[in-house]
Design an enzyme around this catalytic site. Structure first.
Site, PDB file in Angstrom:
ATOM      1  N   TYR A   1     -18.973   1.588  -5.887  1.00  0.00           N
ATOM      2  CA  TYR A   1     -18.981   1.839  -7.327  1.00  0.00           C
ATOM      3  C   TYR A   1     -20.150   2.762  -7.670  1.00  0.00           C
ATOM      4  O   TYR A   1     -21.238   2.670  -7.091  1.00  0.00           O
ATOM      5  CB  TYR A   1     -19.147   0.536  -8.093  1.00  0.00           C
ATOM      6  CG  TYR A   1     -17.881  -0.256  -8.316  1.00  0.00           C
ATOM      7  CD1 TYR A   1     -17.394  -0.448  -9.605  1.00  0.00           C
ATOM      8  CD2 TYR A   1     -17.200  -0.826  -7.255  1.00  0.00           C
ATOM      9  CE1 TYR A   1     -16.243  -1.196  -9.829  1.00  0.00           C
ATOM     10  CE2 TYR A   1     -16.059  -1.578  -7.454  1.00  0.00           C
ATOM     11  CZ  TYR A   1     -15.572  -1.763  -8.747  1.00  0.00           C
ATOM     12  OH  TYR A   1     -14.440  -2.505  -8.960  1.00  0.00           O
TER      13      TYR A   1
ATOM     14  N   GLU B   1      -5.553   2.764  -2.871  1.00  0.00           N
ATOM     15  CA  GLU B   1      -5.782   1.439  -3.447  1.00  0.00           C
ATOM     16  C   GLU B   1      -4.497   0.932  -4.077  1.00  0.00           C
ATOM     17  O   GLU B   1      -3.844   1.656  -4.835  1.00  0.00           O
ATOM     18  CB  GLU B   1      -6.892   1.485  -4.502  1.00  0.00           C
ATOM     19  CG  GLU B   1      -7.176   0.131  -5.146  1.00  0.00           C
ATOM     20  CD  GLU B   1      -8.247   0.212  -6.230  1.00  0.00           C
ATOM     21  OE1 GLU B   1      -9.277   0.895  -5.998  1.00  0.00           O
ATOM     22  OE2 GLU B   1      -8.058  -0.381  -7.312  1.00  0.00           O
TER      23      GLU B   1
ATOM     24  N   TYR C   1     -19.939  -7.676  -3.392  1.00  0.00           N
ATOM     25  CA  TYR C   1     -19.325  -8.375  -2.258  1.00  0.00           C
ATOM     26  C   TYR C   1     -19.536  -7.632  -0.938  1.00  0.00           C
ATOM     27  O   TYR C   1     -18.720  -7.721  -0.025  1.00  0.00           O
ATOM     28  CB  TYR C   1     -17.832  -8.577  -2.517  1.00  0.00           C
ATOM     29  CG  TYR C   1     -17.561  -9.461  -3.715  1.00  0.00           C
ATOM     30  CD1 TYR C   1     -17.701 -10.846  -3.626  1.00  0.00           C
ATOM     31  CD2 TYR C   1     -17.180  -8.918  -4.939  1.00  0.00           C
ATOM     32  CE1 TYR C   1     -17.463 -11.662  -4.723  1.00  0.00           C
ATOM     33  CE2 TYR C   1     -16.944  -9.714  -6.049  1.00  0.00           C
ATOM     34  CZ  TYR C   1     -17.092 -11.091  -5.930  1.00  0.00           C
ATOM     35  OH  TYR C   1     -16.862 -11.895  -7.033  1.00  0.00           O
TER      36      TYR C   1
ATOM     37  N   LYS D   1     -13.395 -13.433  -4.618  1.00  0.00           N
ATOM     38  CA  LYS D   1     -13.416 -13.522  -6.078  1.00  0.00           C
ATOM     39  C   LYS D   1     -12.159 -14.230  -6.577  1.00  0.00           C
ATOM     40  O   LYS D   1     -11.070 -14.041  -6.041  1.00  0.00           O
ATOM     41  CB  LYS D   1     -13.497 -12.114  -6.671  1.00  0.00           C
ATOM     42  CG  LYS D   1     -13.633 -12.070  -8.180  1.00  0.00           C
ATOM     43  CD  LYS D   1     -13.725 -10.626  -8.669  1.00  0.00           C
ATOM     44  CE  LYS D   1     -13.834 -10.552 -10.191  1.00  0.00           C
ATOM     45  NZ  LYS D   1     -13.907  -9.160 -10.682  1.00  0.00           N
TER      46      LYS D   1
ATOM     47  N   TYR E   1      -0.422  -1.218  -8.956  1.00  0.00           N
ATOM     48  CA  TYR E   1      -0.505  -2.676  -8.921  1.00  0.00           C
ATOM     49  C   TYR E   1       0.898  -3.198  -9.180  1.00  0.00           C
ATOM     50  O   TYR E   1       1.552  -2.821 -10.152  1.00  0.00           O
ATOM     51  CB  TYR E   1      -1.548  -3.185  -9.921  1.00  0.00           C
ATOM     52  CG  TYR E   1      -2.939  -3.006  -9.362  1.00  0.00           C
ATOM     53  CD1 TYR E   1      -3.603  -4.059  -8.750  1.00  0.00           C
ATOM     54  CD2 TYR E   1      -3.552  -1.753  -9.365  1.00  0.00           C
ATOM     55  CE1 TYR E   1      -4.861  -3.885  -8.185  1.00  0.00           C
ATOM     56  CE2 TYR E   1      -4.803  -1.563  -8.794  1.00  0.00           C
ATOM     57  CZ  TYR E   1      -5.453  -2.627  -8.198  1.00  0.00           C
ATOM     58  OH  TYR E   1      -6.681  -2.445  -7.612  1.00  0.00           O
TER      59      TYR E   1
ATOM     60  N   GLU F   1     -10.696   6.630  -9.500  1.00  0.00           N
ATOM     61  CA  GLU F   1      -9.695   6.537 -10.570  1.00  0.00           C
ATOM     62  C   GLU F   1     -10.180   7.252 -11.826  1.00  0.00           C
ATOM     63  O   GLU F   1     -10.686   6.617 -12.769  1.00  0.00           O
ATOM     64  CB  GLU F   1      -9.361   5.076 -10.885  1.00  0.00           C
ATOM     65  CG  GLU F   1      -8.581   4.376  -9.794  1.00  0.00           C
ATOM     66  CD  GLU F   1      -8.154   2.957 -10.188  1.00  0.00           C
ATOM     67  OE1 GLU F   1      -8.631   2.450 -11.223  1.00  0.00           O
ATOM     68  OE2 GLU F   1      -7.348   2.358  -9.441  1.00  0.00           O
TER      69      GLU F   1
ATOM     70  N   HIS G   1     -14.240  -4.875  -1.928  1.00  0.00           N
ATOM     71  CA  HIS G   1     -14.431  -4.908  -3.371  1.00  0.00           C
ATOM     72  C   HIS G   1     -15.726  -4.119  -3.624  1.00  0.00           C
ATOM     73  O   HIS G   1     -16.195  -3.393  -2.748  1.00  0.00           O
ATOM     74  CB  HIS G   1     -14.519  -6.363  -3.842  1.00  0.00           C
ATOM     75  CG  HIS G   1     -14.226  -6.549  -5.308  1.00  0.00           C
ATOM     76  ND1 HIS G   1     -15.094  -6.137  -6.291  1.00  0.00           N
ATOM     77  CD2 HIS G   1     -13.163  -7.090  -5.955  1.00  0.00           C
ATOM     78  CE1 HIS G   1     -14.597  -6.415  -7.486  1.00  0.00           C
ATOM     79  NE2 HIS G   1     -13.409  -6.995  -7.316  1.00  0.00           N
TER      80      HIS G   1
ATOM     81  N   HIS H   1     -16.466   5.496  -6.103  1.00  0.00           N
ATOM     82  CA  HIS H   1     -15.597   4.616  -6.888  1.00  0.00           C
ATOM     83  C   HIS H   1     -15.912   4.693  -8.382  1.00  0.00           C
ATOM     84  O   HIS H   1     -16.514   3.784  -8.972  1.00  0.00           O
ATOM     85  CB  HIS H   1     -15.742   3.175  -6.382  1.00  0.00           C
ATOM     86  CG  HIS H   1     -14.587   2.284  -6.732  1.00  0.00           C
ATOM     87  ND1 HIS H   1     -13.456   2.178  -5.965  1.00  0.00           N
ATOM     88  CD2 HIS H   1     -14.403   1.447  -7.780  1.00  0.00           C
ATOM     89  CE1 HIS H   1     -12.622   1.301  -6.510  1.00  0.00           C
ATOM     90  NE2 HIS H   1     -13.179   0.852  -7.629  1.00  0.00           N
TER      91      HIS H   1
END
Length: 535
Positions: free
Chosen positions: A299, A461, A273, A500, A435, A372, A268, A334
């Site tokens: 990120y 991902e 994390y 999470k 997803y 993304e 993550h 990210h």
């Protein structure tokens, strides 16, 4: 005649065959064959050669034969033949000092049968009984000196015994509990020498005690390092087997030109994390889940690298762990809320320059330069492709053979746009994210269309729930997607290793940060993904 034992219905931890035959030789070895990770159609196995004699084994060779089982890949040995098989040392692991040991690994297709435990045969193996009535031997032949290691087949702490390496006067690097060759020519970071990963003396010495350079000039000197090992070896030796990856049309292929599929897990956000990404947890994912790639999701916004550049140190830790564990690693820039890759292009170029300079052509490292891309006007031709055209040369300046993955528009779903106007550099793939509860057949159709245009698609991902990362797991839709990817050999990485409280989290709150996760530590998503990983 080769004797066989077909084993079924027992824990893989019991699949240990210790063999010894008295020989008229000064070098005596205890040899063990064990199954380290088994699934429906195959398994991974290991052979450990432990020198119980008073003098060094200078080169080794052994052979065995199966009934229906067949080897599909191997590592840490040169395996020839097509049943019977013969394994010989690779030079660097040919010298086994007294009291030390060496381990080789392989993957086997059961061909509709059961996992078999063959008798090993050779010329000069003797010693050890360990309640075993089977016998085998290892022959000794001239070979150059090298390093070796042995990992005890248990889920508790074990020890790695290593002989001195032929580089740097017989020294090796104890890299956070794993022994690794020291580089001869690489001055800093990790290197790739003599067709294997190595670590520079300066980088090895930068670790805190008790880690660092071990061994010495005496070739019979050995060191023992305590480490944690699961009962299964997963994908040990995966990068050593497949080497530098590259694209060929719409396929990902290995150093031998054979198609290869990567399966793994993503972190993550490392700023939140990162504690769940370390050598121990990644080792557990390799050994217990069977991953062959790990993704470091750094990120840029949302308290990530742009605000706190020190998060890159966690990326380096993950990359170093992946190299030590001989699996692939994706360095993920990210972008998410900062959907236009042009926004932090200068920072991206500086970051990837540092990463590529640090790791060079180390084959483990894969670069994902825009997670993304999204938002108004952030299209392939207007923003993403021009960004990639500037960032890729920065990486290739230090890592000319590297595999680069470029994100696509609309949260990495517009793969047909990239296929219609690909970047101008070779060895580039394109990211597709899905997803399972949100994205259906229409996106799978896009993937097929992009592949028909020659694009290599990599699902860097995906999640088992909806696109927010939350909600209940859609198991049937997940299985449809994974069957689709597996049938086409498309590599995939699941989101994500975190406790999470969200649907796509693989762990439950309170799970250990260092692996060794029981069934109760896995969420519904983690339970499903682990089973899919091991198919």
């Amino acid at each position: 005649m080769i004797a066989f034992k077909k084993i079924a219905g027992f824990s893989v931890a019991m699949f240990v065959l210790i063999c010894a035959v008295a020989q008229q030789a000064s070098a005596q070895a205890n040899c063990s064959y064990r199954i380290t990770n088994e699934w429906n159609t195959g398994y991974t196995g290991a052979i450990t050669i432990s020198n119980n004699g008073s003098s060094s084994l200078n080169g080794w060779s052994l052979s065995w034969q199966y009934n229906s089982n067949r080897i599909t890949s191997s590592w840490n040995a040169n395996i020839t033949g097509n049943n019977p098989y013969t394994a010989t040392d690779l030079g660097w692991n040919g010298n086994v000092p007294a009291g030390a040991s060496v381990e080789i690994g392989f993957q086997v297709n059961k061909n509709g049968g059961s996992a078999e435990m063959p008798t090993l045969n050779g010329a000069v193996c003797s010693g050890g009984n360990n309640n075993s009535s089977a016998t085998s031997s290892v022959s000794s032949s001239p070979s150059s000196s090298a390093s070796s290691q042995s990992v005890a087949p248990s889920s508790s702490a074990s020890s790695i015994s290593s002989s001195s390496a032929n580089n740097n006067a017989g020294q090796q690097c104890n890299w956070y509990g794993t022994l690794y060759p020291l580089c001869t020519n690489t001055q800093s970071g990790w290197g790739w020498e003599a067709n294997r990963s190595c670590i520079s003396p300066s980088t090895c010495s930068s670790q805190p005690a008790p880690y660092g350079i071990v061994g010495g000039n005496n070739s019979s000197n050995s060191s023992s390092v305590a480490t944690s090992s699961s009962s299964s070896a997963g994908n040990q030796g995966f990068v050593s087997t497949h080497g530098q990856l590259r694209t060929s049309g719409n396929q990902l292929i290995n150093k031998n030109g054979t198609a290869v599929q990567l399966r793994g897990m993503s972190s993550h956000g490392l700023q939140w994390y990162g504690d769940y990404m370390n050598l121990s947890s990644i080792r557990w994912l390799r050994d217990d889940w069977g991953i062959n790639v790990i993704r470091a999701a750094m990120y840029t916004a949302s308290e990530g690298y742009i605000e706190d550049p020190s998060v890159k140190n966690k990326v380096f830790e993950i990359v170093d762990a992946a190299i030590a564990l001989d699996i692939y690693v994706i360095v993920d820039w990210h972008i998410l809320s900062d959907g236009n890759p042009q926004q932090y292009k200068a920072e991206a170029k500086a970051f990837f320059n540092e990463v590529a300079q640090r790791y060079g052509n180390t084959p483990n490292v894969i670069y994902e330069i825009a997670n993304e891309p999204n938002g108004g006007g952030v299209t392939w031709n207007a923003a993403i492709r021009p960004y990639a055209q500037e960032v890729i040369p920065v990486i290739r300046n230090h890592a000319p053979n590297s595999l680069v993955i470029v994100g696509t528009g609309t949260w990495s779903q517009d793969v047909t746009d990239a296929a219609a106007n690909p970047v101008s550099f070779p060895n580039v793939g394109y990211a597709m994210h899905f997803y399972a509860c949100t994205h259906g057949q229409w996106l799978r159709d896009r993937v097929d269309q992009a592949r028909a245009q020659g694009a290599m698609i990599f699902s860097t991902e995906w999640g088992t729930a909806d696109a927010t990362g939350d909600g209940s797991v859609c198991e049937n839709d997940t299985r449809t997607w994974i069957n689709f990817l597996n049938q086409r050999g498309i590599s995939w990485i699941n989101w994500s290793i975190t406790p999470k409280e969200e649907g796509t989290a693989a762990l439950t709150p309170g799970a250990s940060t260092t692996g060794n996760w029981s069934a109760s530590d896995l969420s519904p998503s983690g339970t499903l993904v682990k089973s899919l990983m091991r198919q």
